[in-house]
Write a protein that holds these residues in place. Sequence first.
Motif, short mmCIF file in Angstrom:
data_model
loop_
_atom_site.label_atom_id
_atom_site.label_comp_id
_atom_site.label_asym_id
_atom_site.label_seq_id
_atom_site.Cartn_x
_atom_site.Cartn_y
_atom_site.Cartn_z
N ASN A 175 38.69 47.26 36.32
CA ASN A 175 37.77 46.66 36.00
C ASN A 175 38.25 44.50 35.31
O ASN A 175 37.60 43.96 35.63
N LEU A 176 39.40 45.07 34.86
CA LEU A 176 39.54 43.04 34.87
C LEU A 176 39.75 42.46 35.81
O LEU A 176 39.59 41.44 36.16
N ARG A 177 40.01 43.51 37.61
CA ARG A 177 40.47 42.76 37.80
C ARG A 177 39.06 41.83 38.81
O ARG A 177 38.23 40.99 39.09
N THR A 178 38.16 42.86 38.56
CA THR A 178 36.48 42.77 38.60
C THR A 178 35.62 41.54 38.03
O THR A 178 35.03 41.25 38.44
N ILE A 179 36.16 41.66 36.55
CA ILE A 179 36.32 40.82 35.73
C ILE A 179 36.31 39.45 36.10
O ILE A 179 35.80 38.38 35.95
N TYR A 180 37.60 38.91 36.76
CA TYR A 180 38.03 37.86 37.08
C TYR A 180 37.50 37.54 38.53
O TYR A 180 36.81 36.27 38.04
N LEU A 181 36.69 38.47 39.10
CA LEU A 181 36.12 38.17 40.67
C LEU A 181 34.78 37.39 40.13
O LEU A 181 34.35 36.48 40.69
N MET A 182 34.81 37.69 38.72
CA MET A 182 33.04 37.54 38.18
C MET A 182 33.13 35.93 37.62
O MET A 182 32.33 35.25 37.21
N GLN A 183 34.23 36.37 36.97
CA GLN A 183 34.63 35.05 36.46
C GLN A 183 34.95 34.04 36.78
O GLN A 183 34.15 32.70 37.02
N ARG A 184 35.25 33.61 38.78
CA ARG A 184 35.14 32.65 39.16
C ARG A 184 33.36 32.41 39.81
O ARG A 184 33.21 31.02 39.81
N ASP A 185 32.78 33.06 39.60
CA ASP A 185 31.65 33.28 40.42
C ASP A 185 30.83 32.37 39.19
O ASP A 185 29.71 31.51 39.53
N TYR A 186 31.05 32.84 38.15
CA TYR A 186 31.06 32.29 36.41
C TYR A 186 30.52 30.93 36.51
O TYR A 186 29.93 29.98 36.55
N TYR A 187 32.17 30.58 37.02
CA TYR A 187 32.75 28.93 36.38
C TYR A 187 31.76 28.36 38.17
O TYR A 187 31.63 26.79 37.74
N ILE A 190 44.48 40.06 32.00
CA ILE A 190 44.30 39.52 33.57
C ILE A 190 43.67 38.17 32.70
O ILE A 190 43.00 37.61 32.04
N ASP A 191 44.67 36.99 33.41
CA ASP A 191 44.67 35.89 32.76
C ASP A 191 43.30 35.15 33.89
O ASP A 191 43.17 35.62 35.11
N HIS A 192 42.81 33.61 33.64
CA HIS A 192 42.14 33.10 35.13
C HIS A 192 42.95 32.92 36.59
O HIS A 192 42.09 32.26 37.37
N GLN A 193 44.11 32.80 36.40
CA GLN A 193 45.02 32.45 37.73
C GLN A 193 45.56 34.16 37.99
O GLN A 193 46.09 34.51 39.04
N ASN A 194 44.93 35.03 37.90
CA ASN A 194 45.13 36.68 38.44
C ASN A 194 46.35 37.32 37.93
O ASN A 194 47.01 37.77 38.49
N ASN A 195 46.80 36.99 37.35
CA ASN A 195 48.20 37.51 36.71
C ASN A 195 47.56 38.89 35.45
O ASN A 195 47.37 38.96 34.60
N LEU A 196 47.82 39.82 35.68
CA LEU A 196 47.75 41.11 35.38
C LEU A 196 49.14 41.38 34.65
O LEU A 196 50.20 41.68 35.46
N VAL A 197 48.67 41.60 33.48
CA VAL A 197 50.01 41.95 32.86
C VAL A 197 50.05 43.17 31.30
O VAL A 197 48.73 43.03 30.88
N ASN A 198 50.46 43.52 31.14
CA ASN A 198 50.54 44.46 29.45
C ASN A 198 50.82 43.53 28.04
O ASN A 198 51.14 42.01 28.06
#
Length: 90
Positions: A9-21, A81-89
């Motif tokens: 889900n976080l990776r999907t949000i990341y992709l949608m944020q790219r479109d939103y931006y 996950i952040d705007h650079q696609n870094n997924l972390v705890n």
Amino acid sequence: SKVAAADNNLRTIYLMQRDYYSENKSYYTTSTGNQTRQINDILFDGNKTLDESGDYVYFIERNGSGYRVHANAYGLQNRCIDHQNNLVNC
């Protein structure tokens, strides 16, 4: 596993944020707490992409010139996950 689903889900949000931006020249952010419904409404055009009654709740905070998406759940590993696609705890 539930954590793997949250990561997806976080990776999907990341992709949608790219479109939103791309369309808005800014990232979408929310207040803290359970903002899952708002994210579905804005980033996913009202589709229930994120489970609004699931174990994880989501919100998006501004992080410098970018953002950080939080997936939080009681008793489970919190993920971000952040705007650079870094997924972390988190």
